[in-house]
Scaffold this motif. Structure first.
Motif, PDB file in Angstrom:
ATOM      1  N   VAL A 413      -1.197  -0.685  -9.003  1.00 15.92           N
ATOM      2  CA  VAL A 413      -1.977  -1.315 -10.059  1.00 15.92           C
ATOM      3  C   VAL A 413      -2.544  -0.244 -10.986  1.00 15.92           C
ATOM      4  CG1 VAL A 413      -3.980  -2.771 -10.543  1.00 15.92           C
ATOM      5  CG2 VAL A 413      -2.510  -3.302  -8.591  1.00 15.92           C
TER       6      VAL A 413
ATOM      7  N   GLN C  32       0.374  -8.629 -15.143  1.00 16.20           N
ATOM      8  CA  GLN C  32      -0.631  -8.005 -14.304  1.00 16.20           C
ATOM      9  C   GLN C  32      -1.842  -7.681 -15.145  1.00 16.20           C
ATOM     10  OE1 GLN C  32       0.485  -4.332 -12.242  1.00 16.20           O
ATOM     11  NE2 GLN C  32      -1.364  -3.527 -13.159  1.00 16.20           N
ATOM     12  N   TYR C 145      -1.204 -10.264 -10.573  1.00 16.37           N
ATOM     13  CA  TYR C 145       0.172  -9.823 -10.822  1.00 16.37           C
ATOM     14  C   TYR C 145       1.115 -11.003 -10.612  1.00 16.37           C
ATOM     15  CZ  TYR C 145       4.651  -7.523  -9.938  1.00 16.37           C
ATOM     16  OH  TYR C 145       5.977  -7.156  -9.967  1.00 16.37           O
ATOM     17  N   PHE C 244       6.037  -2.026  -8.837  1.00 19.94           N
ATOM     18  CA  PHE C 244       4.966  -2.734  -8.145  1.00 19.94           C
ATOM     19  C   PHE C 244       5.445  -3.079  -6.753  1.00 19.94           C
ATOM     20  CE2 PHE C 244       1.720  -5.743  -7.116  1.00 19.94           C
ATOM     21  CZ  PHE C 244       0.629  -5.252  -7.777  1.00 19.94           C
TER      22      PHE C 244
END
Lengths: 450, 450, 450
Positions: A413, C32, C145, C244
């Protein structure tokens, strides 16, 4: 039943109040004071102004100052809070409905010792010393006496935005004794709606009643009523006590005699509630970093009456060049009073702009609104403060260091949010392994030590 | 779940309302009323005006008055409270989600007795009599019926500043039946924002829905919808009940039949909560002085729903020339409605100035703000009142007499504060040994009897 | 500790947001998002405006809209609420003081697997899917996300009038990453006090601190500080995540692994509190009528944190031509967001006048104030909605049908109030025997079936 006053005591000279800059009013107590505090706590003051103008915070000069026979009091208008800071002394609180549980033998001359009339009975009295915090419910009468050998300075917060205040935002205490104060000098803008007439009027509460009604209610003659109304009294509301023998030998042991298992249900009436706790002692620190300093918090888990007051306090000490991490208070405002040293405080608002970035020093007050981010850095001489928070369990979220929001967020993130590499994300998360208090000047490094 | 209405009943003639002066609206119920009370309690009314103008309190005339078929209602605007005062009657409250637990046999002619359709089922109904207080949560529908042989007068407080009201400060009840009231006379200034249009509009809540929608929702024809909307009804909202057979023999015993051990968890849904308590009976006095009178308090310890309502009530009776001690309310406003006799009330604000000092008599209302000091003295004919307080456990601190703040303070503090001798301090503390209610005219004396 | 955000997820196309009419702001999340939400909940917004102008409710166009790299966000000013509606995704909340209890193995290349530095530690992460409601306390940082294969739409309510907000009524979130957003188009009036300057400023919270201070606090170099401050970042606050990998295999089982008996007292610190509950599943309906539809409620009995948040939610589904009974909300406002279908909503104020009577369809928002009466009727295509209520246990009283106020009232009261016969009173009470959801088009009848 919510409350308002914290008396935080520290050893500092009375003269220090000259020229001090603060946004909040405080009182200096040198001798003895008797008043019925009308704390008009209301939802609108700090909590919930309909349009906060929090574009730029600053520190102001006191707008009013009163000279009394034995002390001086300065007020910062428009904020409805009051600070006291200072030696040691005696404090009495009149809690409605509670019995007079203290008997002190008065030292009258030439009278039979066994006579009942030579004993005085009154409600519990507390001794306080440097570092003590006193919590007072709204609407109670109280007084204080300096029985030490040096000036006594206290800082107190009066929360007019508390639910306990069902009136408006003005600070509306009344006095049970004393009369018209002599106003000294008035710098700064005065409180909205604080008319000249009102400021000139400071008769005590008995002053507004008819003399005959008081004579009948007290069963006294009209000469005594005049004394009660203090119409000719020009001493102000801090007076020199020429006779004060309330302290008896056994009273010194009161602190050990606090009843432990004697609760009988009356404690709900506040009669035996604990009103005092010390946060000045370094051994009580909740956060300690030998390289940086310490923080002691006082919340409702430690002093349960704070649950009713919806307030808490924090004592902070930063060593030279140390930093208290950038953080935001998630559920409270924080009113910071600098008790010693100096340093720099930066406050950032929700739009990402700085609203305060200045050097602060002893006697100054800074208000950090809820959810605004703040960082403190001590100067070479260190920085000490007391902070009052408008929640009985105030919480904060650090932005940097070991307990921070950045550490709580997954690397991926951070990488995507800041458009940085995994190594950089690790640096952000792990380069500072201290918790809340950071020691000075670490060497910059991109190596994390997690 | 917080609540608002107290119905305090006392035997007084309906005509007495003519010319009565009060700050608060009240309603007179003579026959039967059906309404859905929209009590818009909000934080801003009594509690927390941003700028209270409490320089001078006074008593006002009603600003609006409505004539109905079987009664009259007067309103005092701008205060959003409503008083009712009076005989005996029947009261029904519709609590959402609760079952129809009352079955009453209707007296229809010529039908088989066993047929289910001849029984009516409805929610619990309460009988009330003089001295009863009824507590109603916000948002419930309720109605009342006078089944006595004399006019019924009630006084009620609607707390728009209560947390239960999430809207503005206006009093926003709606009716489930009835239509446009005929406004009689309007003296006094009208409520801010209470436009002419609004006051003219008093159709019941069904009036605003499309007729077809209602026909479908109720499964009735459009003729019935017109009845439901009461568009042609000119009887006002107090109507004469020509048939009212709800009272069955066994219902008279309802008071004894209150379930004791049958709670099953549903009481949390308010279905079985106790809504009524009597404070008129002299044997329930909390303070009693045979020389001076009595006071009965109703707080959340006695009627637990008051904890949700954050309200309490007090019934006071002063004999001729007696005094209720000067005191201040530490955590509540007090709204005093004089139910009989006359006397003098003095109120003193925090600056020590008198804000009210006048004779009061039956039907008048006086508001004492939080932390303002007040004293009441009965005339030769005595003084009776009902006071509503904006806290479920309202506390007060007497300024004089046995339970006073003055008694709780050490002699030395009084001596120094008022600059008086020890003997004088003892006089102040001990010359009146009664508690809250003081008998008339004691002979002034400097001798204390402690 | 009170909270604010509900994320309600439903499968709907992103394009649907074009042209949708609503009174409340919402956000669309496509990829996100990382932000520190400054929810300034205050008593004045919905709850307790000093003068509500509730003469005529309507639906408005969004007044601001922001285009980001990977999504778009529209805001409805002046109401301080925010709606989100949508697919599936991952959500992270940073709760202050809680430990990093999740360890995910990062997929770095060419490094020893056992090295501690290749593991990432962070706080708990939640997966959400259609029909989930997320409850977030005030002041926490959070991010989301979209790991699904379609656009993600969420609707959220930000309650600025909540007690947890001690500031003013503005919506004052701050961001932990990102920078100046590009404002797209601004229709409608803008929020009072929302100056041009403020709207132009959207730097993240680090932007307001001195670079040197941040470098020292994080122990990073100034180049990294620039990244942290995101001064050159033009991606907006919804960014495309290229890497991610936070989802590890064992994380998928997290839902089953929720600790049951492991509570150690820390849950009071919110670390292990349950923040998510599903109300989309038909099997969870609280009210179900096979002829009409269903309603699922989420209150603090089902999701205890809602007690702190003083909020609740309702999922409603009406089949073709079905009706949700006319009713009023006794203790809450209701903010209705139409998630599908269309229908008609009528709202009636306390004076008996219609304040809203219009067709509604997907994407529209209607606010029903406390104690206003409302009825919903589905069109031929049915009607689905999510309603947020400003009380953790919102209650309503139906005006018609089996559980209504009319049924709870004795026949005689209805007969006299509406001036109708006993048979008509029975029709009113018993002609509709369904509860909250009414099937379409019953044949009108004066025969009751009780």
């Amino acid at each position: 039943m919510a409350c308002t006053t914290f008396v935080v005591l520290s050893l500092c000279s009375f003269l220090l109040f000259d020229g001090c800059l603060a946004q909040l009013p405080w009182e200096s107590l040198q001798q003895q004071q008797l008043w019925g505090s009308f704390r008009q706590q209301q939802k609108h003051s700090l909590r919930g102004r309909s349009q906060c103008q929090i574009e730029r915070l600053n520190a102001q000069k006191p707008s009013r100052s009163f000279e009394s026979e034995a002390g001086r009091t300065e007020f910062w208008d428009r904020n409805n809070e009051e600070f006291q800071c200072a030696g040691r002394g005696v404090h009495g609180t009149v809690i409605p409905g509670c019995a007079e549980t203290f008997e002190s033998q008065s030292q009258s001359r030439g009278s039979g010792e066994r006579s009942r009339r030579f004993r005085d009975r009154h409600q519990k009295i507390l001794r306080f010393r440097e570092g003590d915090v006193l919590a007072l419910p709204a609407g109670v009468a109280h007084w204080a006496y300096n029985d030490g050998d040096q000036p006594l300075i206290s800082v107190s917060l009066l929360d007019t935005s508390n639910e306990a205040n069902q009136l408006d935002q003005r600070f509306r205490k009344f006095f049970l004794a004393g009369n018209q104060q002599r106003e000294q000098h008035s710098h700064g803008q005065e409180g909205r709606g604080q008319s000249q007439q009102e400021r000139g009027q400071s008769g005590n509460i008995f002053n507004g009643f008819d003399a005959e009604m008081l004579a009948e209610a007290f069963n006294i003659d009209t000469e005594m009523v005049r004394k009660l109304q203090s119409q000719d009294d020009e001493r102000g509301f801090i007076v020199r006590a020429e006779r004060f023998q309330v302290v008896s030998p056994q009273w010194e042991e009161e602190e050990q005699e606090r009843p432990q298992g004697e609760w009988n249900g009356l404690e709900e009436t506040l009669c035996q509630v604990k009103l005092r706790e010390n946060i000045g002692n370094p051994s009580r620190a909740d956060v300690y970093n030998p390289r940086g300093g310490r923080i002691s918090s006082l919340n409702s888990h430690k002093l349960p009456i704070l649950n009713h007051l919806q307030l808490s306090a924090e004592r902070g000490v930063l060593y030279r060049n140390a930093i208290m991490v950038p953080h935001w208070n998630t559920n409270a405002h924080s009113i910071i009073y600098v008790t010693g040293g100096s340093g720099r405080i930066q406050i950032v608002g929700n739009s990402g702009r700085s609203v305060f970035n200045d050097r602060v020093s002893e006697g100054q007050v800074v208000v950090v609104p809820q959810n605004f981010a703040v960082v403190k850095k001590a100067s070479e001489e260190g920085l000490q403060w007391v902070a009052f928070k408008t929640n009985d369990n105030a919480m904060m979220t650090p932005l940097a260091s070991r307990l921070s929001a950045i550490r709580a967020i997954p690397e991926e993130v951070l990488m995507n949010s800041y458009d940085i590499s995994r190594e950089d994300a690790k640096s952000l998360k792990y380069n500072r392994d201290e918790a809340i208090i950071l020691g000075p000047n670490p060497r910059p490094s991109r190596q994390h030590d997690a």
